[in-house]
Write a protein that holds these residues in place. Structure first.
Motif, PDB file in Angstrom:
ATOM      1  N   ARG A  39      -8.194  -5.283  -4.148  1.00 18.24           N
ATOM      2  CA  ARG A  39      -7.291  -6.104  -3.320  1.00 18.24           C
ATOM      3  C   ARG A  39      -5.928  -6.242  -3.981  1.00 18.24           C
ATOM      4  O   ARG A  39      -4.887  -6.116  -3.307  1.00 18.24           O
ATOM      5  CB  ARG A  39      -7.903  -7.486  -3.093  1.00 18.24           C
ATOM      6  N   CYS A  40      -5.904  -6.504  -5.292  1.00 15.21           N
ATOM      7  CA  CYS A  40      -4.625  -6.641  -5.994  1.00 15.21           C
ATOM      8  C   CYS A  40      -3.818  -5.353  -5.928  1.00 15.21           C
ATOM      9  O   CYS A  40      -2.594  -5.378  -5.781  1.00 15.21           O
ATOM     10  CB  CYS A  40      -4.872  -7.021  -7.456  1.00 15.21           C
TER      11      CYS A  40
ATOM     12  N   VAL B  27      -3.961  -3.049  -3.531  1.00 11.46           N
ATOM     13  CA  VAL B  27      -3.436  -2.927  -2.167  1.00 11.46           C
ATOM     14  C   VAL B  27      -2.201  -3.800  -1.998  1.00 11.46           C
ATOM     15  O   VAL B  27      -1.177  -3.358  -1.442  1.00 11.46           O
ATOM     16  CB  VAL B  27      -4.515  -3.326  -1.136  1.00 11.46           C
ATOM     17  N   GLN B  28      -2.280  -5.035  -2.461  1.00  9.24           N
ATOM     18  CA  GLN B  28      -1.145  -5.951  -2.349  1.00  9.24           C
ATOM     19  C   GLN B  28       0.071  -5.429  -3.108  1.00  9.24           C
ATOM     20  O   GLN B  28       1.206  -5.519  -2.625  1.00  9.24           O
ATOM     21  CB  GLN B  28      -1.553  -7.326  -2.869  1.00  9.24           C
TER      22      GLN B  28
ATOM     23  N   ASN C  49     -11.966  -8.992   2.283  1.00 10.40           N
ATOM     24  CA  ASN C  49     -10.715  -9.410   1.641  1.00 10.40           C
ATOM     25  C   ASN C  49      -9.789  -8.222   1.415  1.00 10.40           C
ATOM     26  O   ASN C  49      -8.562  -8.343   1.498  1.00 10.40           O
ATOM     27  CB  ASN C  49     -11.003 -10.084   0.296  1.00 10.40           C
ATOM     28  N   VAL C  50     -10.372  -7.081   1.086  1.00 17.80           N
ATOM     29  CA  VAL C  50      -9.588  -5.873   0.854  1.00 17.80           C
ATOM     30  C   VAL C  50      -9.042  -5.347   2.183  1.00 17.80           C
ATOM     31  O   VAL C  50      -7.883  -4.932   2.276  1.00 17.80           O
ATOM     32  CB  VAL C  50     -10.428  -4.798   0.139  1.00 17.80           C
TER      33      VAL C  50
ATOM     34  N   ARG D  79      -8.351  -7.047   4.855  1.00 19.78           N
ATOM     35  CA  ARG D  79      -7.263  -7.941   5.280  1.00 19.78           C
ATOM     36  C   ARG D  79      -5.977  -7.629   4.518  1.00 19.78           C
ATOM     37  O   ARG D  79      -4.886  -7.568   5.110  1.00 19.78           O
ATOM     38  CB  ARG D  79      -7.675  -9.392   5.034  1.00 19.78           C
ATOM     39  N   ALA D  80      -6.091  -7.426   3.184  1.00 18.47           N
ATOM     40  CA  ALA D  80      -4.915  -7.097   2.375  1.00 18.47           C
ATOM     41  C   ALA D  80      -4.301  -5.775   2.814  1.00 18.47           C
ATOM     42  O   ALA D  80      -3.065  -5.619   2.804  1.00 18.47           O
ATOM     43  CB  ALA D  80      -5.307  -7.038   0.896  1.00 18.47           C
TER      44      ALA D  80
ATOM     45  N   GLU E  27      -2.151  -6.318   5.923  1.00 17.59           N
ATOM     46  CA  GLU E  27      -0.899  -6.994   5.561  1.00 17.59           C
ATOM     47  C   GLU E  27       0.045  -6.046   4.833  1.00 17.59           C
ATOM     48  O   GLU E  27       1.269  -6.120   4.998  1.00 17.59           O
ATOM     49  CB  GLU E  27      -1.225  -8.216   4.701  1.00 17.59           C
ATOM     50  N   ALA E  28      -0.518  -5.129   4.011  1.00  8.18           N
ATOM     51  CA  ALA E  28       0.320  -4.163   3.295  1.00  8.18           C
ATOM     52  C   ALA E  28       0.920  -3.131   4.249  1.00  8.18           C
ATOM     53  O   ALA E  28       2.083  -2.739   4.109  1.00  8.18           O
ATOM     54  CB  ALA E  28      -0.507  -3.472   2.212  1.00  8.18           C
TER      55      ALA E  28
END
Length: 351
Positions: free
Chosen positions: A278-279, A281-282, A309-310, A312-313, A316-317
Motif C-alpha cells: 500500500r505504501c 502504491v501511494q 486497502n491496497v 483502494r490506494a 486513489e493513485a
C-alpha cells in the motif's frame, strides 16, 4: 466565573477548596498565593493584575519569591508553572534554577521543568540544552519522548553541544534511549552533517529492527538527497517489513521520482506484506508522472490485489497518474464498483 474572580477567591479560606477544581489555572493560583503571602497593602491590587496577566511592574519581586520556592526540595509543580509566564525570556538565573529541577524525583515536577525551559530559555541556551538532553535517559518513556520534542525547540539547528549530547547516547545499552537519541538527531543536526550521517548509517545496520527503522527515517532527513537514495533503496529488501515500509516512505523524502527510484518502488508492489504494498502504491501516486507507462501498468495491477486497502490506494493513485477520460483507467476502476469491499466501491465510484 471570570479568571480574576477565581484568583480573588483564594483569599477567602472558607471556599479555598472550591478553587482546587480549577485545574486549568494552576499558575494563576500559585502567583496569587505568592502575592497574598506578602501581606502588604498592595496585595489585592497585585492579585487583580495577576488575574489579568498584567504583572510587569512587580515582576522582579514575584520571580524572586517563586525562585525561593523552586529551590525547596518539596517544590510543587504549580510553582514552576507559575514561574514560566512570570519570567522574562532568556533570564539565565531562572533557566538555571529550572534546569536544576529537571532531574527531580517527581515525574510531574520534571515534566513541568521541561515545559518551563522551553518557554523561558532562548534557542541555543547551553544550560537548557544540557538539561533537556539528560532526560533522554529518564525512567518514564513519556519524558524521554518529550525530551526529543523539547530539544528541537531549545537547541539551534546544528548546535554542537546538542548534537554531541545526542551522539553520546547512540550506543547506550537501552535501545529505547538510543531510539530517542536517533529521533533527536534528525531534528537537531544540519542537513549534510557528515558525522551525523555516519552515525545514522551505523544505526541502520543494527540487529534491532526498530533502531534500523528510526535510523532510516532520520537518515533521510539529515543526508543530502543526492547522497541518500542508494542507501535507502538498499533497505527496500530489509528482512523486517516495518523497515521496508520506512524505506518506501524515506524514498518519498529523498527522491523526486528518478527512473531508478520508480523501478525500485514498483518492485515493492509485490512485497509479501500488504502495508508495504500500500505504501508503495501511494508513493508511486505521488512520485510518478502522467504518461509513464511503467508506473501506470504497475499501479493498475494492484487494482486486483487481494487486500482491499491496497486496491483502494491503487484507485486513489490512478487518479493522480492519468488524465481525465483515460479509457483504460475508467474501465478498470468501473469494474471495482462491484468490489466486495464497501470502501473500495465508494472510492471507485467517486474516482
Amino acid at each position: 466565573l471570570q479568571l480574576e474572580d477565581k484568583c480573588l477567591l483564594l483569599v477567602q479560606p472558607h471556599i479555598s477548596s472550591i478553587m482546587a477544581s480549577f485545574t486549568s489555572t494552576f499558575h494563576q493560583q500559585e502567583l496569587a498565593r505568592t502575592l497574598m503571602c506578602q501581606g502588604d497593602a498592595t496585595s489585592m491590587t497585585r492579585l487583580r493584575l495577576v488575574a489579568r496577566g498584567q504583572y510587569e511592574n512587580f515582576r522582579g519581586p514575584l520571580v524572586e519569591c517563586l525562585l525561593s520556592k523552586l529551590r525547596r526540595d518539596d517544590v510543587h509543580p504549580s510553582t514552576i508553572q507559575a514561574l514560566a509566564p512570570a519570567s522574562r525570556k532568556g533570564d539565565t538565573e531562572v533557566v538555571g534554577a529550572i534546569a536544576a529541577r529537571i532531574d527531580h524525583a517527581s515525574q510531574e515536577v520534571r515534566k513541568c521543568a521541561m515545559q518551563a525551559l522551553v518557554a523561558v530559555a532562548t534557542r541555543g541556551d547551553a544550560c537548557a540544552v544540557a538539561a533537556v538532553a539528560t532526560r533522554f535517559e529518564d525512567s518514564d518513556w513519556r519524558m524521554r519522548q518529550a525530551a526529543v520534542e523539547a530539544l528541537a525547540q531549545v537547541a539551534a539547528k546544528g548546535d554542537t553541544g546538542a548534537v554531541n549530547a545526542i551522539k553520546a547516547r547512540l550506543q547506550h545499552s537501552n535501545n529505547d534511549i538510543r531510539r530517542v537519541a536517533i529521533e533527536a538527531l534528525a531534528l537537531v543536526a544540519e542537513e549534510g552533517d557528515k558525522d551525523a550521517i555516519s552515525a545514522l548509517t551505523l544505526q541502520m545496520e543494527e540487529a534491532d529492527c526498530n533502531l534500523r527503522r528510526v535510523a532510516l527515517l532520520a537518515f533521510a532527513q539529515v543526508a543530502r538527497k543526492s547522497d541518500a537514495t542508494a542507501l535507502v533503496i538498499a533497505r527496500l529488501t530489509d528482512a523486517d517489513c516495518d523497515v521496508r515500509r520506512a524505506a518506501v516512505e524515506a524514498l518519498s523524502l529523498v527522491s523526486r521520482g528518478s527512473p531508478d527510484v520508480l523501478k525500485s518502488m514498483c518492485s515493492c508492489l509485490e512485497d509479501e506484506n500488504w502495508v508495504v504494498r500500500r505504501c508503495a502504491v501511494q508513493a508511486l501516486g505521488e512520485l510518478g508522472r502522467k504518461g509513464c507507462n511503467t508506473v501506470f501498468a504497475a499501479v493498475m495491477s494492484k487494482l486486483k490485489d487481494p487486500k482491499s486497502n491496497v486496491r483502494r490506494a491503487a484507485v486513489e493513485a490512478l487518479v493522480k497518474l492519468v488524465d481525465k477520460g483515460d479509457t483504460a483507467a475508467i474501465s478498470a476502476v468501473t469494474a471495482l464498483q462491484a468490489d466486495t469491499d464497501r470502501v473500495v466501491k465508494r472510492v471507485a465510484k467517486e474516482a
